[in-house]
Scaffold this motif. Structure first.
Motif, PDB file in Angstrom:
ATOM      1  N   ALA A  65       0.685  48.011 198.976  1.00 38.45           N
ATOM      2  CA  ALA A  65       0.732  48.884 200.148  1.00 38.45           C
ATOM      3  C   ALA A  65       2.063  48.756 200.878  1.00 38.45           C
ATOM      4  O   ALA A  65       2.606  49.746 201.383  1.00 38.45           O
ATOM      5  CB  ALA A  65      -0.434  48.560 201.088  1.00 38.45           C
ATOM      6  N   MET A  66       2.621  47.535 200.933  1.00 39.57           N
ATOM      7  CA  MET A  66       3.901  47.334 201.608  1.00 39.57           C
ATOM      8  C   MET A  66       5.052  47.868 200.763  1.00 39.57           C
ATOM      9  O   MET A  66       6.085  48.294 201.295  1.00 39.57           O
ATOM     10  CB  MET A  66       4.102  45.849 201.884  1.00 39.57           C
ATOM     11  N   GLU A  67       4.907  47.818 199.452  1.00 42.96           N
ATOM     12  CA  GLU A  67       5.991  48.255 198.570  1.00 42.96           C
ATOM     13  C   GLU A  67       6.317  49.728 198.761  1.00 42.96           C
ATOM     14  O   GLU A  67       7.459  50.159 198.533  1.00 42.96           O
ATOM     15  CB  GLU A  67       5.597  47.989 197.119  1.00 42.96           C
ATOM     16  N   ALA A  68       5.343  50.525 199.168  1.00 46.32           N
ATOM     17  CA  ALA A  68       5.572  51.949 199.366  1.00 46.32           C
ATOM     18  C   ALA A  68       6.197  52.269 200.716  1.00 46.32           C
ATOM     19  O   ALA A  68       6.677  53.395 200.919  1.00 46.32           O
ATOM     20  CB  ALA A  68       4.248  52.703 199.225  1.00 46.32           C
ATOM     21  N   LEU A  69       6.209  51.312 201.646  1.00 45.85           N
ATOM     22  CA  LEU A  69       6.681  51.599 203.000  1.00 45.85           C
ATOM     23  C   LEU A  69       7.860  50.715 203.432  1.00 45.85           C
ATOM     24  O   LEU A  69       8.798  51.197 204.077  1.00 45.85           O
ATOM     25  CB  LEU A  69       5.534  51.417 204.009  1.00 45.85           C
ATOM     26  N   ALA A  70       7.828  49.436 203.077  1.00 47.24           N
ATOM     27  CA  ALA A  70       8.744  48.469 203.678  1.00 47.24           C
ATOM     28  C   ALA A  70      10.183  48.522 203.168  1.00 47.24           C
ATOM     29  O   ALA A  70      11.104  48.258 203.947  1.00 47.24           O
ATOM     30  CB  ALA A  70       8.184  47.054 203.491  1.00 47.24           C
ATOM     31  N   PRO A  71      10.464  48.781 201.880  1.00 44.44           N
ATOM     32  CA  PRO A  71      11.858  48.672 201.429  1.00 44.44           C
ATOM     33  C   PRO A  71      12.847  49.532 202.198  1.00 44.44           C
ATOM     34  O   PRO A  71      14.013  49.159 202.351  1.00 44.44           O
ATOM     35  CB  PRO A  71      11.771  49.100 199.951  1.00 44.44           C
ATOM     36  N   GLN A  72      12.434  50.691 202.697  1.00 39.36           N
ATOM     37  CA  GLN A  72      13.350  51.570 203.402  1.00 39.36           C
ATOM     38  C   GLN A  72      13.645  51.084 204.817  1.00 39.36           C
ATOM     39  O   GLN A  72      14.659  51.475 205.409  1.00 39.36           O
ATOM     40  CB  GLN A  72      12.752  52.989 203.457  1.00 39.36           C
ATOM     41  N   VAL A  73      12.791  50.201 205.352  1.00 47.21           N
ATOM     42  CA  VAL A  73      12.956  49.778 206.745  1.00 47.21           C
ATOM     43  C   VAL A  73      14.258  49.016 206.924  1.00 47.21           C
ATOM     44  O   VAL A  73      15.029  49.260 207.861  1.00 47.21           O
ATOM     45  CB  VAL A  73      11.747  48.933 207.180  1.00 47.21           C
ATOM     46  N   ARG A  74      14.528  48.077 206.028  1.00 44.46           N
ATOM     47  CA  ARG A  74      15.743  47.272 206.160  1.00 44.46           C
ATOM     48  C   ARG A  74      16.992  48.140 206.072  1.00 44.46           C
ATOM     49  O   ARG A  74      17.956  47.937 206.810  1.00 44.46           O
ATOM     50  CB  ARG A  74      15.763  46.187 205.085  1.00 44.46           C
ATOM     51  N   LEU A  75      16.990  49.118 205.182  1.00 45.74           N
ATOM     52  CA  LEU A  75      18.142  50.003 205.052  1.00 45.74           C
ATOM     53  C   LEU A  75      18.338  50.846 206.304  1.00 45.74           C
ATOM     54  O   LEU A  75      19.477  51.027 206.775  1.00 45.74           O
ATOM     55  CB  LEU A  75      17.958  50.905 203.828  1.00 45.74           C
ATOM     56  N   ASP A  76      17.257  51.367 206.869  1.00 50.93           N
ATOM     57  CA  ASP A  76      17.373  52.170 208.092  1.00 50.93           C
ATOM     58  C   ASP A  76      17.932  51.334 209.246  1.00 50.93           C
ATOM     59  O   ASP A  76      18.799  51.807 209.999  1.00 50.93           O
ATOM     60  CB  ASP A  76      16.012  52.746 208.468  1.00 50.93           C
ATOM     61  N   LEU A  77      17.452  50.120 209.390  1.00 52.28           N
ATOM     62  CA  LEU A  77      17.936  49.279 210.475  1.00 52.28           C
ATOM     63  C   LEU A  77      19.402  48.898 210.276  1.00 52.28           C
ATOM     64  O   LEU A  77      20.182  48.868 211.229  1.00 52.28           O
ATOM     65  CB  LEU A  77      17.079  48.020 210.576  1.00 52.28           C
ATOM     66  N   ALA A  78      19.798  48.610 209.044  1.00 52.80           N
ATOM     67  CA  ALA A  78      21.189  48.232 208.783  1.00 52.80           C
ATOM     68  C   ALA A  78      22.134  49.404 209.029  1.00 52.80           C
ATOM     69  O   ALA A  78      23.220  49.241 209.607  1.00 52.80           O
ATOM     70  CB  ALA A  78      21.324  47.721 207.357  1.00 52.80           C
ATOM     71  N   GLN A  79      21.749  50.602 208.598  1.00 54.29           N
ATOM     72  CA  GLN A  79      22.604  51.767 208.818  1.00 54.29           C
ATOM     73  C   GLN A  79      22.737  52.086 210.297  1.00 54.29           C
ATOM     74  O   GLN A  79      23.827  52.453 210.765  1.00 54.29           O
ATOM     75  CB  GLN A  79      22.032  52.964 208.060  1.00 54.29           C
ATOM     76  N   ALA A  80      21.662  51.953 211.049  1.00 55.52           N
ATOM     77  CA  ALA A  80      21.740  52.214 212.480  1.00 55.52           C
ATOM     78  C   ALA A  80      22.631  51.195 213.180  1.00 55.52           C
ATOM     79  O   ALA A  80      23.397  51.535 214.088  1.00 55.52           O
ATOM     80  CB  ALA A  80      20.335  52.196 213.088  1.00 55.52           C
ATOM     81  N   ASP A  81      22.576  49.940 212.726  1.00 62.46           N
ATOM     82  CA  ASP A  81      23.440  48.923 213.322  1.00 62.46           C
ATOM     83  C   ASP A  81      24.901  49.206 213.017  1.00 62.46           C
ATOM     84  O   ASP A  81      25.773  49.043 213.891  1.00 62.46           O
ATOM     85  CB  ASP A  81      23.041  47.550 212.792  1.00 62.46           C
ATOM     86  N   ASP A  82      25.209  49.646 211.797  1.00 60.48           N
ATOM     87  CA  ASP A  82      26.589  49.997 211.465  1.00 60.48           C
ATOM     88  C   ASP A  82      27.061  51.187 212.293  1.00 60.48           C
ATOM     89  O   ASP A  82      28.218  51.226 212.742  1.00 60.48           O
ATOM     90  CB  ASP A  82      26.700  50.330 209.975  1.00 60.48           C
ATOM     91  N   ALA A  83      26.182  52.160 212.498  1.00 63.23           N
ATOM     92  CA  ALA A  83      26.562  53.329 213.295  1.00 63.23           C
ATOM     93  C   ALA A  83      26.891  52.934 214.729  1.00 63.23           C
ATOM     94  O   ALA A  83      27.859  53.419 215.319  1.00 63.23           O
ATOM     95  CB  ALA A  83      25.440  54.367 213.272  1.00 63.23           C
ATOM     96  N   ARG A  84      26.097  52.023 215.286  1.00 61.03           N
ATOM     97  CA  ARG A  84      26.388  51.583 216.652  1.00 61.03           C
ATOM     98  C   ARG A  84      27.699  50.806 216.717  1.00 61.03           C
ATOM     99  O   ARG A  84      28.487  50.975 217.641  1.00 61.03           O
ATOM    100  CB  ARG A  84      25.248  50.706 217.164  1.00 61.03           C
ATOM    101  N   ARG A  85      27.928  49.947 215.727  1.00 61.73           N
ATOM    102  CA  ARG A  85      29.134  49.114 215.763  1.00 61.73           C
ATOM    103  C   ARG A  85      30.396  49.957 215.599  1.00 61.73           C
ATOM    104  O   ARG A  85      31.353  49.810 216.357  1.00 61.73           O
ATOM    105  CB  ARG A  85      29.062  48.059 214.664  1.00 61.73           C
ATOM    106  N   PHE A  86      30.392  50.858 214.630  1.00 63.42           N
ATOM    107  CA  PHE A  86      31.561  51.700 214.458  1.00 63.42           C
ATOM    108  C   PHE A  86      31.707  52.693 215.593  1.00 63.42           C
ATOM    109  O   PHE A  86      32.820  53.068 215.973  1.00 63.42           O
ATOM    110  CB  PHE A  86      31.478  52.439 213.114  1.00 63.42           C
TER     111      PHE A  86
END
Length: 822
Positions: free
Chosen positions: A671-692
């Motif tokens: 159940a987590m495999e279908a939802l969780a992997p994208q979470v880390r990528l979304d959070l990392a991209q948002a952090d890069d957007a804020r930093r740049f």
């Protein structure tokens, strides 16, 4: 073979002949004896001739039936036949019994185990202590064939254990008794348990020594108690309340699965006392053929860990963070969660008031190692585990604040030994080490001791050949020695342990005699990398601890031992500050290049000095080395920008960019495999957007990302720029909601079904209208509502870990009917 008859010179027996031949031979012997007594010496020759003739007949019969045995009659047959061998004219000549017995002895001789044991014990190498401090000893002259973990005995009676072979002559040992009784010059020897006689396909029969291994208690009796570094029960932390004496559901499940506790109970029921269950203190790592790919998840109840970097059963996962980041709190919550999920927990979690649903995978037994903690902190941790009902499922191993460094490291190893016993019996164990500093401190302390012994011993054993033997290292030239090469380690040792360790590392990284370290002979292959001998030995020593975590194959029981070491410090971020060189307009290009290099070196030195500058924190280089060995890491931030989202301040916040697992999605539940992997990528991209965005934007006000995106959309004239800005804003808002959803109140483990519903609600748009500050309250209300309207779906999701179509529909209907009232 013929054997001389003791009663008469001319009579002999032929072993192996048939019944008739034996009877005839017996009659001939009797007649010969009676004829000698009656006829006297005059007729003795006739009697001898008759006996020889009869023997010849017997031999001829045997020659006809078994011709292959004739060569064995060479000596005695000639003596019986005489010179003619046909029954006439024979002589009564005495055989060569010494030659015959020598052949007999050669055939029946076998190695004498007792004599061999005495000989080997007499040849046991007696070493000498060259360095002793803080329970760590450098010894020369020990048995080079002794395996790691061998019990060593000092002349003073203090026990120890062989920790590492630096070379064929130098060894590192842990003093497990009173370190003050071991000084320089103290004799020490390895303990031999017995002698093994084995047959080698090439060498033939060989005899080798079986060394005695130092073991610690690891049975079920260790759970629910506090022990020292060698497994002795510490009664000062006991609580004899009746509630503590009752076995928990986890203990009953472990006994039903065939653990050592069931064996002890069965032995006690029959009136016999079962022997104590022990495991080696320094156990060898599991061979690859006995391992299995890690594909099962171990639920810790910590959302930031289970969603971003799942812990696989049999993996080693670091928890990295500075002081005050909540590493200890996270480890305790993971231990409490196992009792809450599998029975015995009495905490008020997010699922309080409902029956706990055990996630798939089986019961997990817990072991907690506390190294260098004051007794007051140990007592507080034990009291919390007892009050939450988790102590009965937990074995605690501690070495106090004033304990020697060797005892602190031994406590870590003893905790792993208990977990390995659970793993070997087919169970699952979680070992939490708080914290891992003794592992690196032991090596650095021993390296500092080597530096004080001189450069010759420091170089010894650094580089080995393809067969593991020490390679000779050319001594440094006189000029190099005069230039301070030999005196540098000694001076560093006098300056202090840290300076000595640094000098030893620099001296060991480039062995003397290998010019500048640039020669290929200065490097050795280690795990696919070309590194110096010093680096290879250090990584080999550190890996011995991490490699104790393993997932066994099904043919070996299918058990697992997961390792979670807590690492105080910070890891490298990969982001460096830009140096502004525009203000140096009068300098030439060459001068600008030199100045920029100098400023970068100064900046790096400042970063290294600030990293690990907190009390008891490790340097960034050491943290990075641990990261390169372990299966993954969870990085905690000291403070969270959304701490106000919860009523109580969260104890830990996971950094999504720096946290990673090398196991991949195999460690997720379905159940987590279908939802969780994208979470880390979304959070990392948002952090890069804020930093740049913060770097490029000159505006202020609202959020950094929105300010940057607004300015970009206003200045852009290309078609679609406004749409990209809107998409970026939505991604940033989603990341903020995800960050708020991952925050967690300490001491409240979150079940698998609730974590899945949390991700489902955020990713499927049910929380789009919820402000990040109100996310915590909204999730608590929504989860309670879904549990009440779809209990069957939540039970199925928590029990199987699979989000079926029916369960998804029921959860979606429950979220649709939920009304949030702040």
């Amino acid at each position: 073979m013929l054997v001389r008859a003791p009663s008469s010179k001319g009579v002999f027996s032929v072993p192996g002949c048939g019944q008739s031949a034996g009877a005839a031979q017996t009659r001939v012997q009797a007649q010969s004896l009676s004829a000698r007594r009656v006829a006297g010496p005059g007729q003795a020759s006739l009697t001898n001739a008759a006996g020889a003739a009869t023997a010849a007949v017997v031999i001829s019969r045997r020659r006809t039936s078994r011709p292959a045995r004739l060569p064995n009659l060479s000596v005695a047959a000639q003596a019986g036949r005489g010179s003619g061998g046909k029954g006439s004219g024979g002589t009564d000549e005495e055989p060569d019994w010494e030659a015959e017995m020598s052949i007999f002895n050669q055939r029946i001789s076998r190695p004498n185990q007792l004599a061999t044991l005495r000989e080997l014990e007499a040849k046991t190498a007696v070493g000498k202590v060259l360095y002793s401090k803080d329970g760590l000893a450098i010894v020369s002259g020990l048995n080079s064939d002794a395996p790691l973990g061998t019990k060593v005995s000092f002349l003073t009676g203090t026990a120890g254990v062989l920790l590492w072979h630096r070379s064929d002559n130098l060894s590192f040992c842990l003093v497990l008794g009173d370190p003050s009784t071991v000084v320089e010059g103290t004799p020490v020897e390895c303990k031999i348990k017995g002698v093994l006689q084995v047959v080698d396909e090439v060498k033939g029969p060989i005899t080798r020594k079986d060394f005695d291994v130092f073991t610690v208690p690891a049975g079920d009796e260790t759970f629910g108690r506090v022990h020292d570094h060698v497994g002795r029960h510490l009664h000062a932390f006991d609580n004899d309340s009746p509630q503590q004496q009752q076995p928990s559901a986890v203990q009953e499940a472990g006994a039903a699965s065939g653990g050592s506790g069931a064996k002890v109970a069965a032995a006690g029921g029959s009136g016999r006392v079962a022997p104590p269950v022990t495991r080696p203190l320094l156990n060898a790592q599991v061979e690859m053929k006995n391992r299995e790919q890690i594909n099962e998840s171990l639920l810790t109840g910590v959302k930031g860990l289970d969603i971003l970097t799942p812990l696989g059963r049999g993996a080693s996962l670091l928890v990295i963070g500075p002081s005050g980041a909540g590493k200890t709190r996270l480890g305790l919550d993971a231990i409490i969660a196992q009792a809450a999920f599998y029975g015995g927990g009495g905490g008020s979690g997010s699922s309080a008031g409902t029956a706990a649903v055990a996630p798939p995978g089986g019961v997990v037994r817990c072991v907690l190692a506390l190294a260098g903690r004051p007794d007051s902190e140990v007592q507080a941790i034990v009291s919390e585990l007892r009050s939450r009902g988790a102590l009965a499922n937990t074995a605690v191993v501690t070495a106090g604040e004033g304990a020697p460094l060797a005892h602190q490291y031994a406590a870590m190893c003893a905790a792993c030994s208990i977990g390995e016993r659970v793993r070997d019996e087919g169970g699952h164990a979680l070992v939490v080490v708080d914290d891992i500093r003794p592992l690196s401190d032991v090596w650095e302390q021993l390296l500092s001791g080597l530096a004080g012994l001189g450069p010759a011993l420091l170089r010894e054993g650094l580089v080995k050949d393809d067969k593991g033997r020490d390679m000779p290292v050319v001594a440094p030239s006189a000029s190099a020695s005069d230039g301070g090469g030999a005196a540098a380690p000694t001076e560093a040792a006098a300056a202090g342990p840290a300076a000595a360790a640094g000098a030893a590392a620099s001296a060991a990284s480039v062995p003397a005699g290998l010019p500048g370290g640039d020669d290929d002979t200065a490097l050795v292959e280690y795990e696919g990398m070309l590194v110096s001998g010093a680096v290879a030995q250090r990584r080999g020593f550190l890996s011995t601890f991490f490699m104790r975590a393993a997932k066994m194959s099904r043919t070996n029981g299918g058990g697992s031992m997961s390792l979670v070491p807590l690492v105080p410090g910070t890891c490298a971020t990969g982001v460096s500050k830009r140096i502004d060189m525009s203000k140096y307009k009068t300098l030439s290009p060459e001068q600008l290049a030199k100045l920029e290099a100098a400023l970068r070196a100064k900046q790096l030195a400042e970063e290294l000095a600030s990293a690990g500058s907190g009390a008891g924190e490790l340097a960034t280089e050491v943290v990075e080395e641990f990261i390169s060995i372990a299966d993954g890491q969870v990085v905690l931030d000291r403070k969270s920008g959304q701490a106000a989202a919860l009523e109580a301040s969260p104890s830990y916040t996971v950094n999504p960019k720096l946290s990673i697992t090398r196991i991949g999605t195999r460690a997720y539940y379905k159940a987590m495999e279908a939802l969780a992997p994208q979470v880390r990528l979304d959070l990392a991209q948002a952090d890069d957007a804020r930093r740049f965005g913060a770097t490029a934007s000159t505006a202020s006000g609202s959020s950094v990302a929105s300010a940057d995106l607004t300015s970009t959309s206003g200045a852009a004239s290309a078609p679609g720029a406004a749409g990209q800005a809107v998409a970026a804003l939505r991604a940033d808002a989603l990341a903020q909601r995800l960050s708020a959803a991952l925050l967690q109140v300490p001491g409240e483990p979150v079940a698998l079904a609730e974590q899945v519903v949390t991700l489902y609600a955020v990713l499927r748009g049910w929380t789009d209208a919820v402000p990040p500050a109100a996310m915590g309250a909204w999730l608590r209300g929504a989860l309670a509502h879904v549990r009440s309207v779809a209990p069957a779906a939540m039970q199925e999701l928590g029990r199987t870990g699979i989000l079926t179509a029916a369960a998804e529909k029921a959860i979606s209907d429950g979220l649709r009917t939920f009304t949030f009232r702040p």
